[in-house]
Design an enzyme around this catalytic site. Structure first.
Site, PDB file in Angstrom:
ATOM      1  N   ASP A  72      95.184  -5.543 -16.125  1.00 33.04           N
ATOM      2  CA  ASP A  72      96.408  -5.266 -15.382  1.00 33.04           C
ATOM      3  C   ASP A  72      96.046  -4.769 -13.994  1.00 33.04           C
ATOM      4  O   ASP A  72      94.886  -4.491 -13.715  1.00 33.04           O
ATOM      5  CB  ASP A  72      97.285  -4.243 -16.115  1.00 33.04           C
ATOM      6  CG  ASP A  72      96.453  -3.139 -16.714  1.00 33.04           C
ATOM      7  OD1 ASP A  72      95.511  -2.684 -16.038  1.00 33.04           O
ATOM      8  OD2 ASP A  72      96.729  -2.722 -17.851  1.00 33.04           O
ATOM      9  N   ASP A  74      96.827  -2.062 -10.879  1.00 32.48           N
ATOM     10  CA  ASP A  74      97.451  -0.805 -10.461  1.00 32.48           C
ATOM     11  C   ASP A  74      97.363  -0.697  -8.948  1.00 32.48           C
ATOM     12  O   ASP A  74      96.434  -1.211  -8.330  1.00 32.48           O
ATOM     13  CB  ASP A  74      96.709   0.392 -11.064  1.00 32.48           C
ATOM     14  CG  ASP A  74      96.724   0.367 -12.590  1.00 32.48           C
ATOM     15  OD1 ASP A  74      97.700  -0.171 -13.157  1.00 32.48           O
ATOM     16  OD2 ASP A  74      95.773   0.863 -13.205  1.00 32.48           O
ATOM     17  N   ASP A 148      87.182   8.838 -12.316  1.00 34.49           N
ATOM     18  CA  ASP A 148      86.038   9.186 -13.154  1.00 34.49           C
ATOM     19  C   ASP A 148      84.701   8.637 -12.641  1.00 34.49           C
ATOM     20  O   ASP A 148      83.804   9.392 -12.291  1.00 34.49           O
ATOM     21  CB  ASP A 148      86.283   8.822 -14.623  1.00 34.49           C
ATOM     22  CG  ASP A 148      86.882   7.443 -14.843  1.00 34.49           C
ATOM     23  OD1 ASP A 148      86.974   6.662 -13.869  1.00 34.49           O
ATOM     24  OD2 ASP A 148      87.232   7.118 -15.994  1.00 34.49           O
TER      25      ASP A 148
HETATM   26  P1  ATP Z   1      90.689  -0.760 -18.313  1.00 31.56           P
HETATM   27  O1  ATP Z   1      92.139  -0.827 -17.955  1.00 31.56           O
HETATM   28  O2  ATP Z   1      89.955  -2.028 -18.212  1.00 31.56           O
HETATM   29  O3  ATP Z   1      90.464  -0.054 -19.572  1.00 31.56           O
HETATM   30  P2  ATP Z   1      90.582   1.000 -16.083  1.00 31.56           P
HETATM   31  O4  ATP Z   1      89.445   1.465 -15.260  1.00 31.56           O
HETATM   32  O5  ATP Z   1      91.679   0.274 -15.403  1.00 31.56           O
HETATM   33  O6  ATP Z   1      89.965   0.158 -17.237  1.00 31.56           O
HETATM   34  P3  ATP Z   1      92.603   2.835 -16.885  1.00 31.56           P
HETATM   35  O7  ATP Z   1      92.616   3.745 -18.060  1.00 31.56           O
HETATM   36  O8  ATP Z   1      93.589   1.732 -16.800  1.00 31.56           O
HETATM   37  O9  ATP Z   1      91.135   2.256 -16.816  1.00 31.56           O
HETATM   38  O10 ATP Z   1      92.696   3.758 -15.612  1.00 31.56           O
HETATM   39  C1  ATP Z   1      92.877   3.268 -14.302  1.00 31.56           C
HETATM   40  C2  ATP Z   1      92.043   4.085 -13.321  1.00 31.56           C
HETATM   41  O11 ATP Z   1      92.417   5.452 -13.371  1.00 31.56           O
HETATM   42  C3  ATP Z   1      90.552   4.087 -13.609  1.00 31.56           C
HETATM   43  O12 ATP Z   1      89.909   2.965 -13.049  1.00 31.56           O
HETATM   44  C4  ATP Z   1      90.108   5.377 -12.985  1.00 31.56           C
HETATM   45  O13 ATP Z   1      89.977   5.243 -11.590  1.00 31.56           O
HETATM   46  C5  ATP Z   1      91.282   6.289 -13.242  1.00 31.56           C
HETATM   47  N1  ATP Z   1      91.113   7.029 -14.511  1.00 31.56           N
HETATM   48  C6  ATP Z   1      91.519   6.636 -15.733  1.00 31.56           C
HETATM   49  N2  ATP Z   1      91.200   7.552 -16.660  1.00 31.56           N
HETATM   50  C7  ATP Z   1      90.594   8.547 -16.003  1.00 31.56           C
HETATM   51  C8  ATP Z   1      90.038   9.786 -16.406  1.00 31.56           C
HETATM   52  N3  ATP Z   1      90.054  10.162 -17.678  1.00 31.56           N
HETATM   53  N4  ATP Z   1      89.490  10.573 -15.448  1.00 31.56           N
HETATM   54  C9  ATP Z   1      89.491  10.200 -14.159  1.00 31.56           C
HETATM   55  N5  ATP Z   1      89.992   9.041 -13.732  1.00 31.56           N
HETATM   56  C10 ATP Z   1      90.531   8.224 -14.619  1.00 31.56           C
HETATM   57 MG    MG Z   2      93.549  -0.435 -16.293  1.00 30.35          MG
END
Ligand code: ATP
Ligand code: MG
Length: 457
Positions: A72, A74, A148
């Site tokens: 997705d 963001d 993170d």
């Molecule tokens: P995916 O959606 O493929 O699992 P993602 O990196 O997009 O991976 P998300 O959980 O959708 O993960 O989170 C979006 C963004 O928000 C991350 O890329 C990161 O920058 C931030 N983020 C998410 N969870 C955390 C966390 N626990 N601590 C700090 N930043 C976070």
């Molecule tokens: Mg994501």
């Protein structure tokens, strides 16, 4: 590698890692704009047109750079939710703790959040340092610092096609290194889920966690126990559906992150009896994910817990409890035990029960009850589950194929198949082994991983 480390050290000495924002051009990051969601581009363009900063951020940028298809998209912006919402026809503000805007375009939702400030002294934490609230808006640089990993703190501007990189994330991504931004121990303490995320991204990228981010994992693993059960469920689901489930679970075990976290994982990884079945289930899930198909959480958790349910069921039967009621009791006790740490949502556990409870009914083909079974909403999923059991050698494969053919047949085909049963000798009682073979009505497609339907929610 060594020069790289030296460069980083020097960079840190001179403060470049926190302040040194880099603009990385298209020829260096390689993102093809055609692979970017046009809706996400639209959101950025509208916001930029209003004079705000707006970027595509996080997992989508990471995945685009390494050539994976993002799940997705963001968007991060310096506009507040109240400023964002009126700019779009279908947009709503969601979230209590930290508000963000969902901009809706048909099936696609672009999650649009305002730059956020990182954890600060004033923020509320629990006795272990876990952040309970972080809801302050911040600057672009602050937003990058509170993310993170360096690879997750990349911002893509669809207008200039540049990637804004505050923490050398593109470099890390090139080397497939998962590196925590800031002090790893502090960041894991703030949010222990980051430990699980580190493992997931390392496996997904076929890379590794850098030494400083890896080192604290073993000793800090127990902090995961403080994470709310619903959050753990969400993260666990992401881990199991990232396309490399078994690798992730093995990595978790190596790092000591599975213990106590979920009784479920101890079972999956340490109980010999259930392994073949679970490996098949996870393998099949991985195949579906990689083929871009949906995966049903209920099916997955039903598979992960089945062995335990069966064991408990057998114990109860040995104590004189009978058939299906004993199975129901077994299911309840296993679910109770598991959900203490990991909150399996009610809508999933209801489906899991249905899938499980139908299993003994596949043993015997009673024409009268088959129609009632077909009408149950989780019939397809239950038949699919049966294929797994057959593939693991726990159910007669010819009979499993018959049920799959039945599920695939149209109404008149179903009626024919059920009618044919009336001309066969009566079948044995529940659990009786089946030796008779039948001519297959359709090509043998019941191979695990090839069926399409019931995994879909
Ligand atoms: P995916 O959606 O493929 O699992 P993602 O990196 O997009 O991976 P998300 O959980 O959708 O993960 O989170 C979006 C963004 O928000 C991350 O890329 C990161 O920058 C931030 N983020 C998410 N969870 C955390 C966390 N626990 N601590 C700090 N930043 C976070
Ligand atoms: Mg994501």
């Amino acid at each position: 590698m060594i020069t790289d480390t030296i460069k980083r050290f020097v960079g840190q000495l001179f403060g470049q890692r926190s302040n040194g924002m880099q603009r990385i051009s298209r020829d260096k990051h390689g993102i093809d704009r055609r692979n970017v969601s046009r809706h996400a581009i639209k959101v950025c363009e509208v916001l930029q047109h209003e004079g705000y900063q707006a970027y595509i951020v996080g997992g989508a940028v990471r995945d685009l750079i390494v050539g994976l298809e993002p799940k997705d998209f963001d968007v991060a912006t310096n506009a507040t939710p109240e400023q964002v919402r009126p700019l779009f026809r279908r947009a709503r503000i969601i979230g209590r703790r930290f508000q963000l805007v969902h901009v809706v375009f048909g099936q696609e939702i672009i999650e649009t959040s305002t730059f956020r400030a990182p954890a600060s002294e004033s923020q509320a934490t629990d006795e272990n340092g876990r952040i309970l609230r972080d809801n302050e808006f911040g600057t672009h640089a602050q937003d990058a610092a509170r993310r993170d990993f360096t690879i997750n703190a990349l911002y893509y501007d669809p207008t200039t096609e540049e990637v804004i990189d505050y923490h050398q994330g593109v470099e890390d991504l090139k080397h497939r290194v998962v590196r925590m931004i800031g002090d790893p121990r502090t960041r894991y303490r703030e949010d222990p889920v980051r430990m699980l995320r580190a493992v997931r991204f390392a496996v997904k990228l076929n890379g590794k966690i850098d030494a400083a981010s890896q080192e604290p994992l073993q000793s800090m693993a127990e902090l995961i126990e403080n994470v709310p059960a619903s959050r753990l469920f969400d993260e666990m689901l992401k881990l199991l559906t990232c396309g490399h489930a078994m690798d992730c679970l093995q990595r978790l075990r190596q790092d000591g992150l599975h213990h106590g976290m979920l009784p479920l994982l101890d079972v999956v990884l340490e109980q010999p009896g259930g392994e073949a079945f679970i490996e098949l289930a996870l393998d099949r899930t991985d195949h579906r994910v990689r083929a871009g198909k949906t995966v049903s959480p209920s099916f997955l958790f039903a598979a992960l817990l089945w062995h335990q349910v069966e064991l408990r069921w057998q114990q109860l039967q040995a104590q004189g409890e009978t058939g299906i009621p004993a199975l129901m009791q077994a299911a309840d006790s296993v679910l109770d035990e598991q959900t203490e740490k990991l909150a399996i949502q009610k809508r999933f556990s209801a489906d899991m029960r249905e899938i499980w409870f139908m299993q003994p009914r596949f043993d015997r083909r009673l024409p009268k009850s088959i129609w009632r079974m077909i009408e149950q909403p989780r019939f397809r999923a239950a038949v699919d589950f049966l294929q797994l059991r057959a593939a693991a050698g726990a159910f007669d494969s010819v009979l499993a194929q018959w049920w799959m053919d039945l599920a695939n047949a149209d109404d008149s085909g179903k009626a024919d198949m059920i009618e044919e049963l009336n001309h066969l000798p009566r079948e044995g009682s529940v659990g009786a082994p089946r030796t008779r073979t039948r001519r297959r009505r359709r090509s043998p497609t019941a191979v695990v991983g090839q069926q399409d339907a019931p995994f879909v929610e």
